[in-house]
Design a protein around this motif. Structure first.
Motif, mmCIF file in Angstrom:
data_model
loop_
_atom_site.group_PDB
_atom_site.id
_atom_site.type_symbol
_atom_site.label_atom_id
_atom_site.label_comp_id
_atom_site.label_asym_id
_atom_site.label_seq_id
_atom_site.Cartn_x
_atom_site.Cartn_y
_atom_site.Cartn_z
ATOM 1 N N PHE A 200 50.127 14.270 49.812
ATOM 2 C CA PHE A 200 49.796 16.065 49.331
ATOM 3 C C PHE A 200 50.065 15.226 47.337
ATOM 4 O O PHE A 200 49.760 15.628 46.369
ATOM 5 N N LEU A 203 47.426 13.449 46.340
ATOM 6 C CA LEU A 203 46.039 13.631 46.047
ATOM 7 C C LEU A 203 45.632 14.950 44.918
ATOM 8 O O LEU A 203 44.830 15.232 44.609
ATOM 9 N N THR A 204 47.325 15.557 44.934
ATOM 10 C CA THR A 204 47.018 16.761 43.781
ATOM 11 C C THR A 204 47.188 16.348 42.595
ATOM 12 O O THR A 204 47.168 17.222 41.631
ATOM 13 N N THR A 282 53.197 18.836 37.450
ATOM 14 C CA THR A 282 51.816 17.835 36.847
ATOM 15 C C THR A 282 52.112 18.048 35.326
ATOM 16 O O THR A 282 52.646 18.796 34.784
ATOM 17 N N VAL A 291 43.829 25.133 40.492
ATOM 18 C CA VAL A 291 43.672 24.311 41.166
ATOM 19 C C VAL A 291 45.275 23.642 41.511
ATOM 20 O O VAL A 291 44.922 23.412 43.511
ATOM 21 N N THR A 292 46.322 23.508 40.946
ATOM 22 C CA THR A 292 46.925 23.115 41.605
ATOM 23 C C THR A 292 47.927 23.774 42.786
ATOM 24 O O THR A 292 48.250 23.966 44.631
ATOM 25 N N ASN A 295 45.479 23.623 46.324
ATOM 26 C CA ASN A 295 46.241 22.903 46.340
ATOM 27 C C ASN A 295 47.851 22.823 47.247
ATOM 28 O O ASN A 295 47.377 22.380 48.205
ATOM 29 N N ALA A 298 46.500 24.524 50.475
ATOM 30 C CA ALA A 298 46.324 24.506 51.600
ATOM 31 C C ALA A 298 47.050 23.120 52.588
ATOM 32 O O ALA A 298 46.722 23.055 52.980
ATOM 33 N N ALA A 299 47.737 22.899 51.592
ATOM 34 C CA ALA A 299 49.037 21.867 52.448
ATOM 35 C C ALA A 299 50.123 22.591 52.697
ATOM 36 O O ALA A 299 50.061 22.180 54.034
ATOM 37 N N HIS A 302 48.889 22.829 56.106
ATOM 38 C CA HIS A 302 48.337 21.261 57.033
ATOM 39 C C HIS A 302 50.101 21.607 57.823
ATOM 40 O O HIS A 302 50.186 20.698 58.955
#
Length: 314
Positions: A200, A203-204, A282, A291-292, A295, A298-299, A302
């Motif tokens: 993760f 990818l981010t 970040t 965007v973060t 993400n 989305a994680a 998962h």
């Protein structure tokens, strides 16, 4: 006919906390697991005999904590009449050394007796020694030397067991560091969690990612792009967020998430799975905060799926 979803069975671990009366055993447990402040612990009385508590950690990890009173009459009972009951099936022994003790020989004798019983009934137990009230030493160099001196003596006496030694205080982040290490070793499938967290992070394009347990805010695991040694910083974050969350509760404003931005970095602290929070840092100005956050969402799905498949605790 549809097959039933796999059920996540509860993982039970027995932790025994031992040490002389007044060492601070109950105070540290209260700060970590029952949301006490360091000031609140002043109203705690001495532990009578053994105080049992069961704490749900990371969802289905059940910590069965035996906080053993340190008065002489109880210690004698633990080491003789009750020794199999106390030291049987122990996953972790946490021995608390009181930095303010005036009788070091007696302290080490008690520790030796605990190890002797542990060898009889729980040979595979992990041992953690906490040199407590380290805040009493103000000079950092002297503090490090004191902990090192304790560690040399403890390692020599702890034959047959893996042992880790930490200087701790309920007044700073050191208590979070020690207890984060203790629970880290108890969480099943930690390598799976760490692998997915590293993926993760990469990818981010995050600089650092930290997973906290939701109730205690102890650090579960962390990763960074350049393997920075930032554990003390993360423990300070644990303490700060827990303090801030307590303040929110006092004004009836529940803590949900946090976002901090400046020209150097952006920090996101968000609820993740049902038993964790995630912190994402970040430093690349090209990475948009929206965007973060997408993400992280989305994680989250998962990791929930991994928990549903019994690959990790929820």
């Amino acid at each position: 006919m549809q097959s039933a979803m796999p059920m996540q069975s509860s993982v039970k671990k027995k932790l025994v906390i031992m040490g002389r009366s007044g060492a601070g055993k109950t105070s540290m447990r209260s700060v970590i697991f029952t949301n006490y402040t360091a000031h609140d612990t002043r109203r705690l009385g001495a532990t009578i005999d053994v105080e049992h508590s069961t704490v749900q950690f990371m969802g289905d990890l059940s910590l069965n904590i035996w906080d053993c009173g340190g008065q002489h009459k109880y210690l004698d009972n633990y080491l003789n009449e009750q020794k199999e009951n106390i030291f049987g099936n122990v996953e972790v022994l946490i021995y608390v050394f009181d930095l303010e003790t005036t009788n070091h020989d007696s302290e080490y004798d008690l520790y030796d007796e605990c190890l002797q019983n542990l060898r009889l009934y729980s040979r595979d137990a992990k041992v953690y020694c906490l040199v407590h009230k380290i805040d009493k030493i103000l000079d950092d160099e002297m503090k490090a030397q004191t902990i090192a001196r304790y560690e040399r003596t403890i390692v020599k006496r702890t034959k047959g067991f893996d042992v880790e030694v930490y200087g701790t205080s309920i007044w700073d982040h050191t208590i979070y560091k020690a207890w984060s290490r203790i629970v880290y070793k108890l969480i099943p499938n930690m390598t799976t969690i760490e692998r997915h967290l590293r993926n993760f992070c990469q990818l981010t394009e995050a600089s650092e990612v930290v997973l906290f347990e939701r109730a205690t805010f102890l650090v579960v695991c962390n990763t960074s792009v350049d393997d920075m040694q930032s554990m003390n910083r993360y423990m300070s974050v644990s303490q700060a967020i827990k303090d801030y969350r307590r303040t929110c509760q006092s004004v009836q404003a529940p803590f949900h998430s946090m976002e901090v931005r400046n020209r150097y970095y952006t920090i996101f602290v968000e609820p993740f799975t049902k038993s964790t929070y995630i912190m994402v840092i970040t430093t690349d100005p090209e990475v948009e905060p929206a965007v973060t956050k997408a993400n992280i969402k989305a994680a989250q799905s998962h990791f929930v799926q991994l928990a549903d498949n019994n690959e990790i605790l929820p």
